[in-house]
Write a protein that holds these residues in place. Sequence first.
Motif, mmCIF file in Angstrom:
data_model
loop_
_atom_site.group_PDB
_atom_site.id
_atom_site.type_symbol
_atom_site.label_atom_id
_atom_site.label_comp_id
_atom_site.label_asym_id
_atom_site.label_seq_id
_atom_site.Cartn_x
_atom_site.Cartn_y
_atom_site.Cartn_z
ATOM 1 N N UNK A 129 -35.783 90.854 63.231
ATOM 2 C CA UNK A 129 -35.195 90.193 64.682
ATOM 3 C C UNK A 129 -34.029 89.044 64.341
ATOM 4 N N UNK A 130 -34.744 87.925 63.849
ATOM 5 C CA UNK A 130 -34.317 86.856 63.257
ATOM 6 C C UNK A 130 -33.047 87.113 62.346
ATOM 7 N N UNK A 131 -33.386 87.813 61.444
ATOM 8 C CA UNK A 131 -32.223 87.986 60.415
ATOM 9 C C UNK A 131 -31.076 88.685 61.027
ATOM 10 N N UNK A 132 -31.312 89.766 61.847
ATOM 11 C CA UNK A 132 -30.172 90.431 62.672
ATOM 12 C C UNK A 132 -29.419 89.504 63.283
ATOM 13 N N UNK A 178 -27.263 87.177 60.978
ATOM 14 C CA UNK A 178 -26.192 87.769 60.379
ATOM 15 C C UNK A 178 -24.988 87.949 61.336
ATOM 16 N N UNK A 179 -25.353 88.526 62.504
ATOM 17 C CA UNK A 179 -24.141 88.589 63.843
ATOM 18 C C UNK A 179 -23.639 87.156 63.995
ATOM 19 N N UNK A 180 -24.430 86.289 63.899
ATOM 20 C CA UNK A 180 -24.041 85.008 64.190
ATOM 21 C C UNK A 180 -22.919 84.483 63.176
ATOM 22 N N UNK A 181 -23.320 84.696 61.976
ATOM 23 C CA UNK A 181 -22.300 84.306 60.905
ATOM 24 C C UNK A 181 -21.086 85.102 60.726
ATOM 25 N N UNK A 182 -21.148 86.329 61.190
ATOM 26 C CA UNK A 182 -19.991 87.180 61.093
ATOM 27 C C UNK A 182 -18.913 87.099 62.137
ATOM 28 N N UNK A 183 -19.195 86.387 63.005
ATOM 29 C CA UNK A 183 -18.444 85.957 64.228
ATOM 30 C C UNK A 183 -17.909 84.905 64.384
ATOM 31 N N UNK A 184 -16.661 84.677 65.298
ATOM 32 C CA UNK A 184 -16.014 83.514 65.022
ATOM 33 C C UNK A 184 -16.728 82.464 65.841
ATOM 34 N N UNK A 185 -16.306 81.114 65.514
ATOM 35 C CA UNK A 185 -17.118 79.982 65.884
ATOM 36 C C UNK A 185 -16.235 79.233 67.138
ATOM 37 N N UNK A 200 -26.069 77.697 67.850
ATOM 38 C CA UNK A 200 -26.675 77.725 66.633
ATOM 39 C C UNK A 200 -27.327 76.471 66.158
ATOM 40 N N UNK A 201 -27.246 75.344 66.757
ATOM 41 C CA UNK A 201 -27.974 74.147 66.683
ATOM 42 C C UNK A 201 -29.279 74.128 67.297
ATOM 43 N N UNK A 202 -29.269 74.960 68.546
ATOM 44 C CA UNK A 202 -30.596 75.203 69.051
ATOM 45 C C UNK A 202 -31.183 76.297 68.497
ATOM 46 N N UNK A 203 -30.670 77.325 67.844
ATOM 47 C CA UNK A 203 -31.414 78.235 67.065
ATOM 48 C C UNK A 203 -32.006 77.692 65.952
ATOM 49 N N UNK A 204 -31.648 76.577 65.058
ATOM 50 C CA UNK A 204 -32.147 76.219 64.024
ATOM 51 C C UNK A 204 -33.105 75.250 64.473
ATOM 52 N N UNK A 205 -32.984 74.445 65.513
ATOM 53 C CA UNK A 205 -33.911 73.570 66.010
ATOM 54 C C UNK A 205 -35.280 74.155 66.167
ATOM 55 N N UNK A 206 -34.971 75.334 67.149
ATOM 56 C CA UNK A 206 -36.314 76.002 67.529
ATOM 57 C C UNK A 206 -37.114 76.590 66.425
ATOM 58 N N UNK A 265 -28.942 84.319 74.552
ATOM 59 C CA UNK A 265 -27.691 83.603 75.134
ATOM 60 C C UNK A 265 -27.113 83.693 73.691
ATOM 61 N N UNK A 266 -27.536 83.410 72.491
ATOM 62 C CA UNK A 266 -26.822 83.298 71.482
ATOM 63 C C UNK A 266 -26.349 84.837 71.222
ATOM 64 N N UNK A 267 -27.299 85.834 71.280
ATOM 65 C CA UNK A 267 -26.803 87.291 71.021
ATOM 66 C C UNK A 267 -25.606 87.550 71.981
ATOM 67 N N UNK A 268 -25.645 87.219 73.342
ATOM 68 C CA UNK A 268 -24.449 87.366 74.183
ATOM 69 C C UNK A 268 -23.517 86.895 73.718
ATOM 70 N N UNK A 269 -23.484 85.619 73.401
ATOM 71 C CA UNK A 269 -22.293 84.730 73.018
ATOM 72 C C UNK A 269 -21.701 85.471 71.639
ATOM 73 N N UNK A 270 -22.330 86.109 70.665
ATOM 74 C CA UNK A 270 -21.700 86.715 69.825
ATOM 75 C C UNK A 270 -20.979 87.943 70.182
ATOM 76 N N UNK A 271 -21.553 88.867 71.057
ATOM 77 C CA UNK A 271 -20.791 89.870 71.397
ATOM 78 C C UNK A 271 -19.718 89.337 72.140
#
Length: 356
Positions: free
Chosen positions: A272-275, A278-285, A293-299, A325-331
Motif C-alpha cells: 500500500x505504501x509503495x503504491x 510510486x504514484x506520488x513520484x510520477x505526478x507533478x509537484x 510528502x513531508x508529512x508522509x515521510x514524517x509519519x 489526502x496525498x492520494x487524492x492530491x496525486x489524482x
Amino acid sequence: YYNRIIVYGTVFASTIQSLIGITQFIIQKSLGLYFLFEPIISPSMNNIPIFIPNNKTQAFFSLLPWVDPIQTYMIRAIGTFDHPNILGAYLAISIFFNYYAIISAKKKWLSKLCSIFLICQITALLLTFSRGPIIGWIVITFFFFFVLLMRKDLLSKSEKNRLRFLLVFLGLCFLTTFIILYQPLISRGVFNATSLSKNSNNERWTFFNLAIEMIKRSPIYGIGFNNFAIFPYSTLGSHLSSTNPVGSLSHNIYLQIAAELGFVGLIVFFCFLRRLAITTIKTRFNIFKLCLVCIFVLMLCLGLVDHYFWAYSSGRFMFFSYLALLAASNQRIQEDFVLPEKSSRALDLQKSPHLA
C-alpha cells in the motif's frame, strides 16, 4: 479551494490544541474541557506522562502560586489527545500545513495571522517534550526548505518573498522558544541523554525484542489484531512472563503490524505504501503536494519509534486521513495535467472534422 479549506481548518484546529496544551503545562493540570474529551491529568496521578524537572525549572514553577511548591513531577502538554506524543505528532504535521498557508496566502493579513499561529504551534510542540515529533519536525523542515530553494520554479514572485520571510521568522521563533524552554527540555532529555530518556530508550528496546519474539512465534499470520497487550508472554519463555505488566505496545508500527498480523499483513501494508509512493513520484509537484510528502515521510519515520499511528484510534485516523489526502492530491494533479490536452484535441476536432 478544497485544499485551502483543509489547510486553514487544520491550522486553526491545531492552534486551539496548542493553546490548550500550553495552558495545561502552565497550570499543571487539565482544564476541565470535558466536552472536548480532554483527559483528566495531574502530577499526583499514576501512569501519566511526566518528567522530573531540574533545579532551575523547579525554581520557576515554585514562583507560580497555583503549583504545589513540593511538586517533584511536571506534566507535559497533552491537549485533548491520549498522550503527549500524539499531540506532538499532530502539531508537527499541522506546522507543515501552516508553512503552506503562510507562503501561499492571498492576503497579507492572513499570512501574518498564520505566523502568529506558528508561534503557538512550535511552543506547544516543544512543551509535549516528545523527542520523535520534535526531532522529526526539525529534520523534515530542513528538507522542505531545501526543496523549495532548489525548485524556485514552484513559487511565484510573491511566494518567494513570503518564503524568505518564513525562513527568517521560523528561525527566530524557534531560537527564542528554545532558549526560553531550554531548562525543561534539558530536564526531559529531548536533545540530550538523561536518566529519564535512557529509561525510555531501554523500555523501547525491551518491547522491540518482545515484538520480535512474537513474530518468531507466529510469523505468517501473527498473534491477532490488537492482541499485543494481552498476549500470554509466559508462552514465549518464563523470563518474559512479567515483561509487560501494564499492557504497553511495541513502540514501532512495523513491528506491531508484523507481530499482530504477521508477514502477510506487513507485506500488504508495505505494498500500500509503495503504491502510494510510486504514484506520488510520477505526478507533478506543487507546494501543497510537497507539504503532504513531508508529512508522509514524517509519519513513516515516527512509526519507527512509536505505535500510536496503528494502536490508537486518533493516531490511525490521523495517519490514514493524510495518506488519503496525498492520494487524492496525486489524482487531482494527474487530472489537471491530462485534461487540458484532451480539451485541446477536442477543440481541434471541432474546428477540423476531417481530422477524426
